[in-house]
Design a protein around this motif. Structure first.
Motif, PDB file in Angstrom:
ATOM      1  N   GLN A  92      81.242  54.833  19.400  1.00 30.09           N
ATOM      2  CA  GLN A  92      82.233  55.902  19.369  1.00 30.09           C
ATOM      3  C   GLN A  92      83.505  55.263  20.444  1.00 30.09           C
ATOM      4  O   GLN A  92      84.660  56.007  20.549  1.00 30.09           O
ATOM      5  CB  GLN A  92      82.013  57.081  19.520  1.00 30.09           C
ATOM      6  N   VAL A  93      83.022  54.238  21.364  1.00 30.03           N
ATOM      7  CA  VAL A  93      83.985  54.063  22.394  1.00 30.03           C
ATOM      8  C   VAL A  93      85.195  53.181  22.096  1.00 30.03           C
ATOM      9  O   VAL A  93      86.201  53.822  22.451  1.00 30.03           O
ATOM     10  CB  VAL A  93      83.137  52.981  23.318  1.00 30.03           C
ATOM     11  N   THR A  94      85.133  52.242  21.114  1.00 32.63           N
ATOM     12  CA  THR A  94      86.240  51.533  20.679  1.00 32.63           C
ATOM     13  C   THR A  94      87.096  52.553  19.922  1.00 32.63           C
ATOM     14  O   THR A  94      88.183  52.703  20.231  1.00 32.63           O
ATOM     15  CB  THR A  94      85.849  50.320  19.897  1.00 32.63           C
ATOM     16  N   ARG A  95      86.783  53.455  19.268  1.00 39.34           N
ATOM     17  CA  ARG A  95      87.421  54.456  18.435  1.00 39.34           C
ATOM     18  C   ARG A  95      88.038  55.258  19.290  1.00 39.34           C
ATOM     19  O   ARG A  95      89.232  55.583  19.104  1.00 39.34           O
ATOM     20  CB  ARG A  95      86.405  55.153  17.540  1.00 39.34           C
ATOM     21  N   SER A  96      87.398  55.905  20.328  1.00 37.74           N
ATOM     22  CA  SER A  96      88.020  56.744  21.262  1.00 37.74           C
ATOM     23  C   SER A  96      88.969  56.219  21.987  1.00 37.74           C
ATOM     24  O   SER A  96      90.067  56.711  22.151  1.00 37.74           O
ATOM     25  CB  SER A  96      86.789  57.366  22.245  1.00 37.74           C
ATOM     26  N   ARG A  97      88.886  54.975  22.468  1.00 36.41           N
ATOM     27  CA  ARG A  97      89.709  54.201  23.333  1.00 36.41           C
ATOM     28  C   ARG A  97      91.162  54.012  22.417  1.00 36.41           C
ATOM     29  O   ARG A  97      92.190  54.333  22.742  1.00 36.41           O
ATOM     30  CB  ARG A  97      89.320  52.979  23.711  1.00 36.41           C
TER      31      ARG A  97
END
Length: 551
Positions: A262-267
């Motif tokens: 989820q990190v890339t999406r969240s960024r």
């Protein structure tokens, strides 16, 4: 845009609308171009392109940046996480002059590294390193970056940090006990990134150098500063790269976020919302302004007055009367009307068969607008812009005002062309007038026949021609009846037709007024109304795009 959607499918779940939101923000930025501050629009457009590019790259790797000031132990933390001595550690400023990348999982990482702009000589594949330990699976799929010092005296280092901070998925900010309250990191980086709390970690390094009885108070003070920066939800951790204290917890925190995918999406979502927020701040949040029919009618009326429509309508009515009376009047006297100038021909309007010859003149002879008429046009145009722009933010209000006057220099030529191209319908003689004309000539011939006949009768005594008995009707000689009847009926018919001609003139004047105002309305639409509506359409596009991007 296809690559954007393909990347979105690879990165996020099937039900995600991230790709649609990015497209919506892209449309909003395009619609705002030339209307809002170029710096804001360019920044938003660059963010959209960057997000789209990142979506098209591998979803199997997460970019984690280790950032901090000189002496914060940033490079030591990088080495501790990697489990090997990869980045040089020292005390000279600046220690780190370029970004170094350590990659867990080589497959699919090359395009991502090209996107990050990391030179091959600064790329280390963790898979290929031989060390005494087993490859750390906790960071599988991580591209770990050791950034240059953000407080470096070298401008190029500042620029490199700023560039890579925009491209990373997860940011780890390393503080040290001596400079954790430095404004350089709080004002330049942490506070502006308050919209990215979900993709940030803050680490207090060198915790081993802090006495045990001061550690908690220092952490509490850092927490207070982070809260003041708007980073209430950002985790704060304590580590020591030298002793290894807290490093496993930091590695686990990074790995946990990477495994959640989820990190890339969240960024990217944070970048999207931040960019949309900046554009919304510049755009404002007012509703959809509209242009009232009354205001449009007022500007059309002002344009018609400036174009000389009342003058032309009056000329149509006068010309119809002259031409109608010439066609229906008593032939003996109707020729006198030819001595009067034709009002429409004098204005070079509705010239009939001669129109093609006269259009080469380029302009009519309708009087130019007076200062009062021009002032009225300016006032109505200004009223249109003010009515529409009143609820809008200043940049949009100025854009509407510019659009309302941009094409006004063409006004005189367009109004004149509208008059010239409009069919006024005054050159055609009514069918009934043609029949009256034939009847008038027949009556004139009857009168002439009676005159000749009467002349013959009167001349007989002198010439002794000898003539038959003159017929009569109820005691009146037929020649006299023909003469007097032809003249009287012709005059009466001409008098009666004057009323019909007047009615026809008024009808044609109304028709001409309607056609001219329709042509003038087209000019008003093209020169003022359409440009203003184009600005409103652009505003709606921006607002709709922002609403979709921020939902």
């Amino acid at each position: 845009m296809t690559s954007l959607l393909d990347g979105a499918r690879r990165l996020v779940s099937r039900g995600s609308d991230l790709g649609d939101r990015i497209e919506a923000l892209g449309r909003a930025s395009e619609a705002a171009r030339g209307r809002l501050d170029d710096r804001v629009v360019d920044d938003v457009a660059a963010t959209v392109d960057r997000i789209a590019h990142r979506l098209g790259l591998t979803a199997d790797h997460t970019v984690v940046a280790i950032a901090g000031a000189t002496g914060s132990g940033k490079s030591s933390t990088f080495n501790a996480l990697a489990g090997v001595e990869l980045s040089s550690v020292g005390v000279r400023r600046p220690t780190t002059s370029w970004a170094t990348a350590c990659i867990w999982g080589k497959e699919g990482a090359s395009e991502l590294l090209d996107y990050l702009g990391i030179a091959p000589r600064h790329q280390i594949m963790r898979d290929s390193l031989l060390d005494i330990g087993k490859e750390d699976q906790a960071l599988q799929g991580v591209v770990l970056l050791d950034l240059p010092d953000h407080d470096s005296t070298e401008v190029s280092h500042h620029l490199e940090v700023d560039r890579l901070i925009e491209l990373t998925d997860l940011m780890v900010w390393v503080l040290d006990p001596q400079k954790y309250a430095d404004n350089a990191i709080h004002d330049r980086y942490l506070a502006p990134l308050s919209t990215h709390q979900g993709v940030m970690l803050v680490v207090l390094n060198h915790i081993d150098e802090v006495p045990d009885d001061r550690r908690q108070s220092m952490l509490d003070d850092i927490r207070r500063l982070l809260d003041a920066d708007g980073l209430e939800r950002v985790p704060l951790m304590a580590t020591s790269a030298r002793t290894g204290e807290g490093i496993d917890a930091l590695r686990y925190a990074i790995g946990e976020r990477v495994r959640a995918k989820q990190v890339t999406r969240s960024r990217l979502e944070a970048d999207l919302r931040s960019a949309a927020g900046r554009l919304e701040e510049a755009t404002g949040t007012s509703g959809h302004p509209s242009l009232s029919k009354e205001r449009i009618a007022a500007i059309e009326d002002a344009f018609a007055d400036a174009a000389g429509v009342p003058t032309v309508v009056e000329a149509v009515e006068s010309a119809t009367r002259i031409r109608g009376r010439r066609a229906t009047g008593w032939p003996v006297t109707s020729w006198v009307s030819r001595l009067r100038p034709d009002p429409l021909r004098r204005l070079h309007l509705d010239l009939g068969r001669d129109k093609a010859a006269f259009t080469g003149r380029g302009r009519t002879s309708v009087p130019a607008p007076t200062q009062v008429q021009r002032a009225r046009v300016d006032a109505e145009v200004r009223a249109v812009a003010e009515e529409v722009s009143a609820p809008l933010a200043r940049p949009w209000a100025e854009s509407v005002r510019r659009a309302s006057v941009t094409r006004l220099p063409d006004l005189n030529d367009r109004l004149d062309a509208a008059l010239t191209s409009t069919d006024l319908g005054a050159d055609r003689v009514p069918v009934w007038a043609g029949l009256v004309r034939v009847l008038q000539w027949l009556l004139l011939l009857v009168a002439l026949a009676g005159l000749v006949w009467s002349g013959v009768i009167l001349a007989d005594p002198w010439f002794g021609v000898g003539r038959p008995e003159t017929p009569d009707v109820v005691g009146f000689p037929v020649p006299v009846i023909l003469l007097v009847g032809g003249v009287v009926l012709g005059l009466l018919l001409a008098l009666l037709c004057r009323f019909l001609v007047s009615a026809t003139a008024r009808s044609r004047a109304r028709t001409a007024d309607r056609r001219l105002r329709s042509a003038i309305a087209t000019v008003a639409e093209e020169l003022v109304v359409a440009p203003v509506r184009a600005e409103l359409t652009a505003y709606d596009t921006v607002r709709e795009g922002l609403a979709r991007a921020l939902r």
